[in-house]
Design a protein around this motif. Structure first.
Motif, PDB file in Angstrom:
ATOM      1  N   GLU A 104     -15.473   2.579  -3.826  1.00 25.80           N
ATOM      2  CA  GLU A 104     -16.399   1.964  -4.785  1.00 25.80           C
ATOM      3  C   GLU A 104     -15.739   1.859  -6.160  1.00 25.80           C
ATOM      4  O   GLU A 104     -16.096   2.538  -7.120  1.00 25.80           O
ATOM      5  CB  GLU A 104     -17.697   2.770  -4.856  1.00 25.80           C
ATOM      6  CG  GLU A 104     -18.471   2.845  -3.551  1.00 25.80           C
ATOM      7  CD  GLU A 104     -19.055   1.488  -3.140  1.00 25.80           C
ATOM      8  OE1 GLU A 104     -19.033   0.545  -3.965  1.00 25.80           O
ATOM      9  OE2 GLU A 104     -19.528   1.382  -2.001  1.00 25.80           O
ATOM     10  N   VAL A 105     -14.746   0.998  -6.236  1.00 28.74           N
ATOM     11  CA  VAL A 105     -13.984   0.810  -7.464  1.00 28.74           C
ATOM     12  C   VAL A 105     -13.731  -0.677  -7.685  1.00 28.74           C
ATOM     13  O   VAL A 105     -13.758  -1.476  -6.736  1.00 28.74           O
ATOM     14  CB  VAL A 105     -12.633   1.563  -7.427  1.00 28.74           C
ATOM     15  CG1 VAL A 105     -12.861   3.053  -7.217  1.00 28.74           C
ATOM     16  CG2 VAL A 105     -11.730   1.002  -6.332  1.00 28.74           C
ATOM     17  N   GLY A 106     -13.475  -1.029  -8.933  1.00 27.74           N
ATOM     18  CA  GLY A 106     -13.192  -2.422  -9.241  1.00 27.74           C
ATOM     19  C   GLY A 106     -11.746  -2.805  -9.035  1.00 27.74           C
ATOM     20  O   GLY A 106     -11.431  -3.977  -8.793  1.00 27.74           O
ATOM     21  N   ARG A 107     -10.835  -1.825  -9.116  1.00 30.12           N
ATOM     22  CA  ARG A 107      -9.405  -2.114  -9.024  1.00 30.12           C
ATOM     23  C   ARG A 107      -8.710  -1.098  -8.117  1.00 30.12           C
ATOM     24  O   ARG A 107      -8.044  -0.184  -8.599  1.00 30.12           O
ATOM     25  CB  ARG A 107      -8.777  -2.088 -10.416  1.00 30.12           C
ATOM     26  CG  ARG A 107      -9.335  -3.122 -11.389  1.00 30.12           C
ATOM     27  CD  ARG A 107      -8.668  -2.978 -12.748  1.00 30.12           C
ATOM     28  NE  ARG A 107      -7.219  -3.197 -12.646  1.00 30.12           N
ATOM     29  CZ  ARG A 107      -6.356  -2.905 -13.617  1.00 30.12           C
ATOM     30  NH1 ARG A 107      -6.791  -2.336 -14.744  1.00 30.12           N
ATOM     31  NH2 ARG A 107      -5.073  -3.154 -13.463  1.00 30.12           N
ATOM     32  N   PRO A 108      -8.867  -1.219  -6.811  1.00 25.46           N
ATOM     33  CA  PRO A 108      -8.158  -0.293  -5.908  1.00 25.46           C
ATOM     34  C   PRO A 108      -6.658  -0.383  -6.143  1.00 25.46           C
ATOM     35  O   PRO A 108      -6.123  -1.448  -6.466  1.00 25.46           O
ATOM     36  CB  PRO A 108      -8.551  -0.772  -4.513  1.00 25.46           C
ATOM     37  CG  PRO A 108      -9.016  -2.174  -4.694  1.00 25.46           C
ATOM     38  CD  PRO A 108      -9.604  -2.249  -6.066  1.00 25.46           C
ATOM     39  N   ARG A 109      -5.991   0.749  -5.963  1.00 24.49           N
ATOM     40  CA  ARG A 109      -4.577   0.783  -6.323  1.00 24.49           C
ATOM     41  C   ARG A 109      -3.874   1.911  -5.578  1.00 24.49           C
ATOM     42  O   ARG A 109      -4.486   2.931  -5.254  1.00 24.49           O
ATOM     43  CB  ARG A 109      -4.454   0.997  -7.828  1.00 24.49           C
ATOM     44  CG  ARG A 109      -3.043   1.056  -8.359  1.00 24.49           C
ATOM     45  CD  ARG A 109      -3.044   1.199  -9.874  1.00 24.49           C
ATOM     46  NE  ARG A 109      -1.720   1.525 -10.374  1.00 24.49           N
ATOM     47  CZ  ARG A 109      -1.450   1.846 -11.642  1.00 24.49           C
ATOM     48  NH1 ARG A 109      -2.416   1.841 -12.547  1.00 24.49           N
ATOM     49  NH2 ARG A 109      -0.220   2.148 -12.008  1.00 24.49           N
ATOM     50  N   LYS A 110      -2.577   1.730  -5.339  1.00 23.44           N
ATOM     51  CA  LYS A 110      -1.731   2.795  -4.822  1.00 23.44           C
ATOM     52  C   LYS A 110      -0.844   3.288  -5.962  1.00 23.44           C
ATOM     53  O   LYS A 110      -0.202   2.490  -6.642  1.00 23.44           O
ATOM     54  CB  LYS A 110      -0.873   2.310  -3.659  1.00 23.44           C
ATOM     55  CG  LYS A 110      -1.651   2.105  -2.368  1.00 23.44           C
ATOM     56  CD  LYS A 110      -0.714   1.792  -1.220  1.00 23.44           C
ATOM     57  CE  LYS A 110      -1.494   1.656   0.084  1.00 23.44           C
ATOM     58  NZ  LYS A 110      -0.610   1.379   1.244  1.00 23.44           N
ATOM     59  N   PHE A 111      -0.793   4.600  -6.127  1.00 22.53           N
ATOM     60  CA  PHE A 111       0.005   5.223  -7.176  1.00 22.53           C
ATOM     61  C   PHE A 111       1.182   5.957  -6.546  1.00 22.53           C
ATOM     62  O   PHE A 111       0.979   6.791  -5.649  1.00 22.53           O
ATOM     63  CB  PHE A 111      -0.824   6.233  -7.970  1.00 22.53           C
ATOM     64  CG  PHE A 111      -1.965   5.641  -8.739  1.00 22.53           C
ATOM     65  CD1 PHE A 111      -1.833   5.316 -10.079  1.00 22.53           C
ATOM     66  CD2 PHE A 111      -3.194   5.421  -8.127  1.00 22.53           C
ATOM     67  CE1 PHE A 111      -2.882   4.782 -10.794  1.00 22.53           C
ATOM     68  CE2 PHE A 111      -4.267   4.888  -8.834  1.00 22.53           C
ATOM     69  CZ  PHE A 111      -4.103   4.563 -10.176  1.00 22.53           C
ATOM     70  N   ASP A 112       2.394   5.676  -7.002  1.00 17.79           N
ATOM     71  CA  ASP A 112       3.492   6.548  -6.635  1.00 17.79           C
ATOM     72  C   ASP A 112       3.571   7.683  -7.658  1.00 17.79           C
ATOM     73  O   ASP A 112       2.806   7.721  -8.626  1.00 17.79           O
ATOM     74  CB  ASP A 112       4.811   5.782  -6.533  1.00 17.79           C
ATOM     75  CG  ASP A 112       5.225   5.105  -7.828  1.00 17.79           C
ATOM     76  OD1 ASP A 112       4.728   5.493  -8.910  1.00 17.79           O
ATOM     77  OD2 ASP A 112       6.058   4.179  -7.769  1.00 17.79           O
ATOM     78  N   LEU A 113       4.477   8.631  -7.445  1.00 19.64           N
ATOM     79  CA  LEU A 113       4.518   9.798  -8.320  1.00 19.64           C
ATOM     80  C   LEU A 113       4.849   9.421  -9.754  1.00 19.64           C
ATOM     81  O   LEU A 113       4.284   9.976 -10.701  1.00 19.64           O
ATOM     82  CB  LEU A 113       5.529  10.814  -7.785  1.00 19.64           C
ATOM     83  CG  LEU A 113       5.181  11.459  -6.449  1.00 19.64           C
ATOM     84  CD1 LEU A 113       6.262  12.455  -6.050  1.00 19.64           C
ATOM     85  CD2 LEU A 113       3.823  12.134  -6.494  1.00 19.64           C
TER      86      LEU A 113
END
Length: 310
Positions: A104-113
């Motif tokens: 439930e987010v407007g900007r799904p994202r993958k984060f690297d370290l």
């Protein structure tokens, strides 16, 4: 399913050490455990975290030593005994690593370290950590406020809970080959708990990257809750409308509630929570409500029956 047992601490496990290790002592300790075991491969044996600053949220209590913190661990993915993670976690591969944030987010994202560490300045926070069986530690974590990450993905009004999931990789995590829990490990917070400034994503301790047995490369730390709430080796975060079911609640809902707040007035069915023993000490001390963080977090639970919502 195996019974979850309180720890049996041998005198050799609780040699008191109350000051930070110097850089030289760190390296000596790392050599003792095996540098490849203690530090994620991405950083190398002589690694240090990027610049970080001392947080105002730290306790004034003296921290436990690196040896205590990294040799006595609850990390069932690597075994159920407290010494198992330090002995078996070398198989964990921490590079590359991403944390997938969606729901439930407007900007799904993958984060690297690297992108995680750029979200906000890293902080060192000396937090008490309380385990459900009656022992505690004081640990100098390095991390970022979880709120900094969540703001990046823009939670919507339906995102009332946050669910966290650990890596599922039985070939790296031998404990996942056992039916101790329903893998992968899952935990959850209410959104206001997740956004609270005390809640962090830890990426290190003692100024160095997290040892693998402590949840490398990124783990949750929620200092007013029992330690099993601080999920390790996180790969997925989901914002949900409905309350998620955490792994220990699924395994035994009569003993492990969703909230898992430190509350000395609510005993575990098989032992008292009224006292605790700090690793490195022989005597017990009284357990503090919310692990001593009541001034900061009690308002989150105003009007709630904390015996029912345990």
């Amino acid at each position: 399913m195996p019974t979850y047992r309180p720890p049996h601490i041998a005198p050799s496990d609780i040699t008191p050490e109350s000051v930070y290790l110097s850089r030289r002592e760190w390296m000596q300790g790392a050599a003792g455990f095996g540098a490849g075991l203690l530090l994620p491969q991405a950083f190398g044996a002589d690694a240090a975290l990027p610049t970080f600053y001392k947080s105002r949220y730290s306790t004034s209590e003296a921290p436990n030593s690196l040896r205590e913190v990294s040799s006595y661990n609850n990390f069932y993915e690597f075994g159920t005994d407290k010494s198992d993670p330090a002995e078996t976690a070398a198989s964990l591969r921490t590079e590359p690593w991403t944390v997938d944030v969606a729901g439930e987010v407007g900007r799904p994202r993958k984060f690297d370290l690297a992108s995680l560490m750029k979200l906000a300045a890293l902080e060192e926070r000396i937090y008490r950590l309380r385990c459900v069986e009656g022992w505690s530690m004081v640990i100098p974590w390095v991390g970022i406020p979880l709120a900094a990450l969540l703001k990046q993905v823009e939670p919507n009004s339906r995102g009332k809970y946050v669910e966290f999931t650990t890596l599922l990789a039985p070939e790296q995590m031998p404990g996942q080959k056992q039916r101790t829990l329903d893998w992968p490990y899952v935990e959850g917070l209410r959104i206001d708990e997740a956004m609270h400034p005390l809640t962090i994503l830890a990426v290190g301790l003692y100024g160095k990257p997290l040892p693998k047995q402590n949840g490398a490369p990124v783990r949750l730390v929620v200092p007013w809750k029992y330690g099993f709430k601080s999920i390790k080796s996180i790969v997925k975060i989901r914002l949900l409308e409905q309350q998620p079911t955490s792994s220990w609640t699924r395994a035994n809902p009569g003993e492990y509630g969703f909230y898992s707040n430190v509350n000395p007035e609510v005993d575990h069915p098989r032992w008292s929570q009224a006292t605790e023993r700090r690793i490195g000490e022989f005597s017990k001390r009284k357990t503090l409500m919310f692990n001593g963080y009541g001034d900061e977090v009690a308002s989150l639970y105003k009007g709630m029956d904390l015996r029912r919502f345990f």
